[in-house]
Design a protein around this motif. Sequence first.
Motif, short mmCIF file in Angstrom:
data_model
loop_
_atom_site.label_atom_id
_atom_site.label_comp_id
_atom_site.label_asym_id
_atom_site.label_seq_id
_atom_site.Cartn_x
_atom_site.Cartn_y
_atom_site.Cartn_z
N THR A 193 1.84 2.64 -9.78
CA THR A 193 0.85 1.58 -9.53
C THR A 193 1.00 0.97 -8.14
OG1 THR A 193 2.33 0.05 -10.69
CG2 THR A 193 0.53 1.01 -11.95
N ARG A 194 2.20 1.00 -7.59
CA ARG A 194 2.42 0.47 -6.23
C ARG A 194 1.55 1.19 -5.20
NH1 ARG A 194 2.51 -0.45 -1.73
NH2 ARG A 194 4.10 -1.42 -0.39
N LEU A 195 1.20 2.45 -5.49
CA LEU A 195 0.39 3.23 -4.56
C LEU A 195 -1.04 2.71 -4.47
CD1 LEU A 195 2.90 5.02 -4.98
CD2 LEU A 195 1.38 7.01 -4.91
N THR A 196 -1.47 1.91 -5.45
CA THR A 196 -2.83 1.36 -5.37
C THR A 196 -2.95 0.34 -4.24
OG1 THR A 196 -2.37 -0.42 -6.97
CG2 THR A 196 -3.15 1.69 -7.84
N LEU A 197 -1.82 -0.09 -3.66
CA LEU A 197 -1.84 -0.99 -2.51
C LEU A 197 -1.83 -0.23 -1.18
CD1 LEU A 197 0.78 -3.65 -3.74
CD2 LEU A 197 -1.70 -3.59 -4.12
N PHE A 198 -1.77 1.10 -1.25
CA PHE A 198 -1.77 1.91 -0.02
C PHE A 198 -3.08 1.74 0.74
CE2 PHE A 198 1.38 5.68 -0.75
CZ PHE A 198 2.42 4.77 -0.82
N HIS A 253 -6.60 -17.56 -14.11
CA HIS A 253 -7.69 -16.58 -14.02
C HIS A 253 -7.43 -15.50 -12.97
CE1 HIS A 253 -10.12 -18.86 -16.81
NE2 HIS A 253 -9.83 -19.95 -16.13
N HIS A 254 -6.27 -15.57 -12.32
CA HIS A 254 -5.94 -14.58 -11.30
C HIS A 254 -4.86 -13.66 -11.87
CE1 HIS A 254 -5.39 -12.76 -7.41
NE2 HIS A 254 -4.09 -13.06 -7.42
N ARG A 255 -5.30 -12.57 -12.46
CA ARG A 255 -4.37 -11.62 -13.06
C ARG A 255 -4.73 -10.20 -12.66
NH1 ARG A 255 -3.36 -13.77 -19.27
NH2 ARG A 255 -2.93 -15.95 -18.74
N PRO A 256 -4.51 -9.84 -11.42
CA PRO A 256 -4.85 -8.48 -10.98
C PRO A 256 -4.04 -7.43 -11.73
CG PRO A 256 -3.63 -9.66 -9.28
CD PRO A 256 -3.91 -10.64 -10.34
N ARG A 257 -4.66 -6.30 -11.95
CA ARG A 257 -4.02 -5.16 -12.60
C ARG A 257 -4.16 -3.95 -11.69
NH1 ARG A 257 -2.02 -8.54 -15.22
NH2 ARG A 257 -1.79 -8.66 -17.49
N GLY A 258 -3.33 -2.95 -11.94
CA GLY A 258 -3.40 -1.76 -11.11
C GLY A 258 -3.14 -0.50 -11.89
N THR A 259 -3.91 0.53 -11.62
CA THR A 259 -3.64 1.87 -12.15
C THR A 259 -4.21 2.86 -11.15
OG1 THR A 259 -3.74 3.26 -14.13
CG2 THR A 259 -5.79 2.13 -13.50
N LEU A 260 -3.60 4.03 -11.06
CA LEU A 260 -4.03 5.02 -10.09
C LEU A 260 -5.52 5.33 -10.22
CD1 LEU A 260 -1.08 7.59 -10.26
CD2 LEU A 260 -1.63 6.06 -8.34
N GLN A 261 -6.20 5.37 -9.09
CA GLN A 261 -7.62 5.72 -9.07
C GLN A 261 -7.75 7.24 -9.06
OE1 GLN A 261 -10.36 3.42 -9.09
NE2 GLN A 261 -8.67 2.12 -9.77
N VAL A 262 -7.63 7.82 -10.22
CA VAL A 262 -7.48 9.26 -10.37
C VAL A 262 -8.64 10.05 -9.77
CG1 VAL A 262 -7.37 11.13 -12.08
CG2 VAL A 262 -5.87 9.13 -12.28
N GLY A 297 -1.99 9.11 -14.05
CA GLY A 297 -2.37 7.72 -14.28
C GLY A 297 -2.26 7.41 -15.77
N LEU A 298 -1.75 6.24 -16.08
CA LEU A 298 -1.51 5.85 -17.47
C LEU A 298 -2.19 4.50 -17.72
CD1 LEU A 298 2.24 6.84 -17.23
CD2 LEU A 298 0.45 8.18 -18.36
N PRO A 299 -3.51 4.49 -17.75
CA PRO A 299 -4.26 3.22 -17.70
C PRO A 299 -3.97 2.26 -18.83
CG PRO A 299 -5.72 5.07 -17.23
CD PRO A 299 -4.43 5.65 -17.69
N THR A 300 -3.79 2.74 -20.06
CA THR A 300 -3.61 1.79 -21.16
C THR A 300 -2.32 0.99 -20.99
OG1 THR A 300 -2.72 3.62 -22.49
CG2 THR A 300 -5.00 3.00 -22.86
N SER A 301 -1.27 1.62 -20.50
CA SER A 301 -0.03 0.90 -20.21
C SER A 301 -0.14 0.10 -18.92
CB SER A 301 1.14 1.87 -20.12
OG SER A 301 1.41 2.47 -21.36
N ASP A 302 -0.71 0.72 -17.89
CA ASP A 302 -0.77 0.06 -16.58
C ASP A 302 -1.59 -1.22 -16.62
OD1 ASP A 302 0.69 2.22 -15.73
OD2 ASP A 302 -0.99 3.24 -14.76
#
Length: 466
Positions: free
Chosen positions: A268-273, A317-326, A296-301
């Motif tokens: 998920t850290r790679l989504t900040l690349f 209300h600020h709860r960003p989430r991240g998962t690989l944009q496959v 990518g493991l969206p349900t867990s991520d």
Amino acid sequence: MPPPKLTDRIKSIQNVRLAQSSSTWDIQIGYPDSSKDGSITTITPPSSEDISNPPLALPSLTHPHIHLDKAFIHSSPEYAHLLPSSGSFQEALSFTTNAKQQFTREDLLRRGEWLLAESVSAGVTAMRAFVEVDSAVKFTCLEAGLALKEQWKDSCEIQIACFAQDPIFSGEFGEQNRSLVEEALCNYPGIDVVGTTPYVESSVEAAKRNIEWAIERALQLGKHVDFHLDYNLDPERGALVWHVVKILRESRWTTNSTRKRVMLGHCTRLTLFKDEEWERLAREIRDYDLPVSFVGLPTSDLYMASSPSASSDQCPHHRPRGTLQVPEMIRRYGLDAVLGVNNVGNAFTPWASPDPLFLACLGVGIYQSGTQVDAELLYECVSTRARKAIGLPSASGLTLRPGDVPDLILFYDRDETGCEVSRPRYSVADVIWDPPARLNRDVLRGGRLKPAALPGWSLDTRYQFA
């Protein structure tokens, strides 16, 4: 509970629709070796069009990343005291550690069968299953996983990943954990994959040693390697993916030197690349011919991977989430990326289903991928692409061809409402946008059919047996 008993070998399936085709076809299956599964020999225009409501035939589904030993902990009464209270990652680690103290072979086999039965009935015929080896469980999870692999081999090809969820180079039990994994790798030939979790180590240096050890041992033993990697959304923490690529390059792990593959999960850290980082990563993997796939493991991520700056008290209300944009990784950067279920029914992922089509359907919204072409890519990511990513022979797309393994799903339009109404799915997009119930999926493994345990179900006359 015994695995499902498959039918005799099927020699042909008459009048089915294929992906990207409005016509119907007959599929012939041959069995040149009596000890092995068959293969599709020919696909021809139908010999008869008397059979109504032709189903859509597609390649079967794959779990490229799923935890066999931790499935459905929340469904077992003995773990009722370990249901989530805060939903945090640290709580999940702690509760799972506590749950593992209670694991028994009987419990592991029961919950593993639940996962396998639901997966196979959904159309999964291959999976990479993680089982943990450490100071808490020793070899209990591994031995249960290997037993299930053997018992269910006719219905599903199960790769066993010997998995170090806990530290192996830091902490009180690090050395013992590593020693146990080493012992397992030497003594259990049924292991297919070396798996570790570098991010749980206490320092970056220990995480890098974790990576180096796993790659070295996998190469020595001729096994795949699979990392749970970079599971955070912290811009202050460097991505360990660069060290993985560096060690793979230095160890000469290329498609020319080994057929074994490398899988990187979560990330998920790679989504900040930034774009230049993605381009560099894709270039290094391509230039050094590295057989690397991302899952990518969206349900867990989406449940776990929150930003460290998010606080439910200060900014609810600020709860960003991240998962690989496959899809973006595949199309824009030419990376190999797939989708996996990961966990079901435990503190890491208390929600969702073992059905990969649920995951692909979720991807339509996550990735804003709503076209028919998008749907076909999402299906591939839980089917043919996922199968190839874990190192198994796979079709090159969704349209079946001679030579393909006859691991198939036939999607029917049987009434699943009880209202004597059925709605057909004519295309891959219809299947992804609103996945049909399991009673509308006939599953073939190696050319043999898994019967459905449903009232009134009978073999369709389109199946001709050898």
